[in-house]
Design an enzyme around this catalytic site. Sequence first.
Site, PDB file in Angstrom:
ATOM      1  N   ARG A 174       0.558  -5.792  59.187  1.00 18.18           N
ATOM      2  CA  ARG A 174       0.313  -4.646  59.340  1.00 18.18           C
ATOM      3  C   ARG A 174      -0.337  -4.204  59.851  1.00 18.18           C
ATOM      4  NH1 ARG A 174       3.912  -5.151  54.655  1.00 18.18           N
ATOM      5  NH2 ARG A 174       4.448  -6.603  55.364  1.00 18.18           N
ATOM      6  N   CYS A 222       3.885   0.070  49.558  1.00 16.32           N
ATOM      7  CA  CYS A 222       3.041  -1.276  49.702  1.00 16.32           C
ATOM      8  C   CYS A 222       1.443  -0.066  49.790  1.00 16.32           C
ATOM      9  CB  CYS A 222       3.096  -2.247  49.653  1.00 16.32           C
ATOM     10  SG  CYS A 222       3.963  -3.146  49.034  1.00 16.32           S
ATOM     11  N   GLU A 292      -3.111  -0.130  52.789  1.00 18.06           N
ATOM     12  CA  GLU A 292      -2.087  -0.379  53.737  1.00 18.06           C
ATOM     13  C   GLU A 292      -1.062   1.182  53.721  1.00 18.06           C
ATOM     14  OE1 GLU A 292       1.133  -3.144  53.340  1.00 18.06           O
ATOM     15  OE2 GLU A 292       2.456  -1.357  53.765  1.00 18.06           O
TER      16      GLU A 292
HETATM   17  N1  EPU Z   1       4.038  -9.639  41.224  1.00 18.77           N
HETATM   18  C1  EPU Z   1       3.559  -9.280  39.511  1.00 18.77           C
HETATM   19  N2  EPU Z   1       3.435  -7.828  39.506  1.00 18.77           N
HETATM   20  C2  EPU Z   1       4.012  -7.029  40.185  1.00 18.77           C
HETATM   21  C3  EPU Z   1       4.256  -7.318  41.335  1.00 18.77           C
HETATM   22  C4  EPU Z   1       4.089  -7.982  41.905  1.00 18.77           C
HETATM   23  O1  EPU Z   1       2.988 -10.230  39.659  1.00 18.77           O
HETATM   24  O2  EPU Z   1       4.178  -5.943  39.441  1.00 18.77           O
HETATM   25  C5  EPU Z   1       4.144 -11.216  41.686  1.00 18.77           C
HETATM   26  C6  EPU Z   1       5.183 -11.487  42.101  1.00 18.77           C
HETATM   27  O3  EPU Z   1       6.113 -11.899  40.624  1.00 18.77           O
HETATM   28  C7  EPU Z   1       5.028 -12.493  42.826  1.00 18.77           C
HETATM   29  C8  EPU Z   1       4.378 -12.151  43.815  1.00 18.77           C
HETATM   30  O4  EPU Z   1       3.224 -11.242  42.794  1.00 18.77           O
HETATM   31  O5  EPU Z   1       5.436 -13.869  42.364  1.00 18.77           O
HETATM   32  C9  EPU Z   1       4.635 -11.421  45.078  1.00 18.77           C
HETATM   33  O6  EPU Z   1       5.598 -10.427  45.419  1.00 18.77           O
HETATM   34  P1  EPU Z   1       6.427 -10.064  45.656  1.00 18.77           P
HETATM   35  O7  EPU Z   1       7.260 -10.635  46.166  1.00 18.77           O
HETATM   36  O8  EPU Z   1       6.863  -8.823  45.360  1.00 18.77           O
HETATM   37  O9  EPU Z   1       5.194 -10.075  47.320  1.00 18.77           O
HETATM   38  P2  EPU Z   1       3.623  -8.813  47.754  1.00 18.77           P
HETATM   39  O10 EPU Z   1       3.002  -9.583  48.174  1.00 18.77           O
HETATM   40  O11 EPU Z   1       3.762  -8.329  46.385  1.00 18.77           O
HETATM   41  C10 EPU Z   1       4.758  -8.192  50.228  1.00 18.77           C
HETATM   42  C11 EPU Z   1       4.171  -7.136  50.345  1.00 18.77           C
HETATM   43  C12 EPU Z   1       5.995  -5.928  50.799  1.00 18.77           C
HETATM   44  C13 EPU Z   1       7.067  -6.509  50.386  1.00 18.77           C
HETATM   45  C14 EPU Z   1       7.028  -7.928  49.826  1.00 18.77           C
HETATM   46  C15 EPU Z   1       8.438  -8.711  50.346  1.00 18.77           C
HETATM   47  C16 EPU Z   1       2.389  -6.032  51.138  1.00 18.77           C
HETATM   48  C17 EPU Z   1       0.920  -5.567  50.641  1.00 18.77           C
HETATM   49  N3  EPU Z   1       3.465  -5.778  50.340  1.00 18.77           N
HETATM   50  O12 EPU Z   1       5.149  -7.976  48.972  1.00 18.77           O
HETATM   51  O13 EPU Z   1       5.982  -4.995  51.396  1.00 18.77           O
HETATM   52  O14 EPU Z   1       8.588  -6.052  50.641  1.00 18.77           O
HETATM   53  O15 EPU Z   1       6.221  -9.048  50.049  1.00 18.77           O
HETATM   54  O16 EPU Z   1       8.504  -9.343  51.320  1.00 18.77           O
HETATM   55  O17 EPU Z   1       2.393  -7.145  52.121  1.00 18.77           O
HETATM   56  C18 EPU Z   1       4.890  -2.969  52.083  1.00 18.77           C
HETATM   57  O18 EPU Z   1       4.516  -3.071  52.766  1.00 18.77           O
HETATM   58  O19 EPU Z   1       5.145  -1.468  52.043  1.00 18.77           O
HETATM   59  C19 EPU Z   1       5.821  -3.154  51.310  1.00 18.77           C
HETATM   60  C20 EPU Z   1       6.290  -3.450  50.007  1.00 18.77           C
END
Ligand code: EPU
Length: 296
Positions: A174, A222, A292
């Site tokens: 990012r 995010c 972020e």
């Molecule tokens: N999870 C929870 N509770 C929550 C959210 C997530 O337990 O409230 C758990 C999910 O169940 C999963 C794990 O955390 O096991 C990962 O969650 P997710 O797949 O939603 O991915 P993330 O790591 O939270 C990242 C990026 C997102 C992007 C998604 C999908 C960052 C900070 N976040 O989220 O990016 O859309 O992967 O590719 O890098 C953004 O940058 O604005 C953003 C939304």
Amino acid sequence: MCESHFETLLREREIEHERQAPLGRFTTMRVGGPARWLVTPKSQEELSAVVMAARTEGLEVHILGGGANLLVRDEGVDGVVIRTSGMTWCRFEDDGVAGGAGVSFPRLVRESVARGLGGIESLCGIPGTLGGALVMNAGGRFGDLAPHVDWVDTLGDDGAIERLPGTAIAFGYRQSSLAGRVVVGGRLKLSSTDPEPLMSRYREVLTAKEATQPLSARSAGCLFKNPGGQSAGELIDRCGLKGFVVGGARVSEVHANFVVNDGAAKASDVIDLATAVRDRVFDRTKVELELEVKVW
Ligand code: EPU
């Protein structure tokens, strides 16, 4: 009072602008105070002239793309905010797409898929503009923009266009070495292929995101970066913070790394909520979350 060189330029060249312009309406979070100057250039030449004049006058310059990863403070911005929404040219080619900084990134992804241009189909569901996506190295679990960047046009110190090959740009999580530069446009390298599999991948990723992220709510995406391989959303969730409210700002029940504006949030509510969340997560887990979202 004497007209400044900057004002003269805007008037004489009839460049679209507004004074004390509220910025919240141009951000996906829908909060924030006014910009002293809000300028919307329609061409590279206008953009260059505005940036050079602002620099000469010692005015701070901010570039506003889709306002998707941005929180504007209630006090607003005492400087020049340049909207890229007048620079939306876009050209699809056999092996890529080139466009202005203001082209909608979701549109670019969607149209590339429809034309059978493969490479960025997993980057659906990311709001904002091409310029913002380049500077931030937009992405997620399914990859990021970096490997697809052919070149990026930026404004040099003398106001002339400087074309940087993708390989000369340092991209990270990012972030990129384009930060602080004015991006005018760019080109993505894509490969010509059958649109069908691209479309199904696109739909698959978008469906997964719609199920796990509050995509239609007023939010800035995010809020925090994922700290070293962990999910910020999961950490915040484990601390029991889903639904936590400060004023009109709330931690989303759908994904805990999204802060939603319930309608009447002030920027200070979002900032206070972010601080409270960061403190609570640190107390419980000793993990330090880093924003972020950009704050102006
Ligand atoms: N999870 C929870 N509770 C929550 C959210 C997530 O337990 O409230 C758990 C999910 O169940 C999963 C794990 O955390 O096991 C990962 O969650 P997710 O797949 O939603 O991915 P993330 O790591 O939270 C990242 C990026 C997102 C992007 C998604 C999908 C960052 C900070 N976040 O989220 O990016 O859309 O992967 O590719 O890098 C953004 O940058 O604005 C953003 C939304």
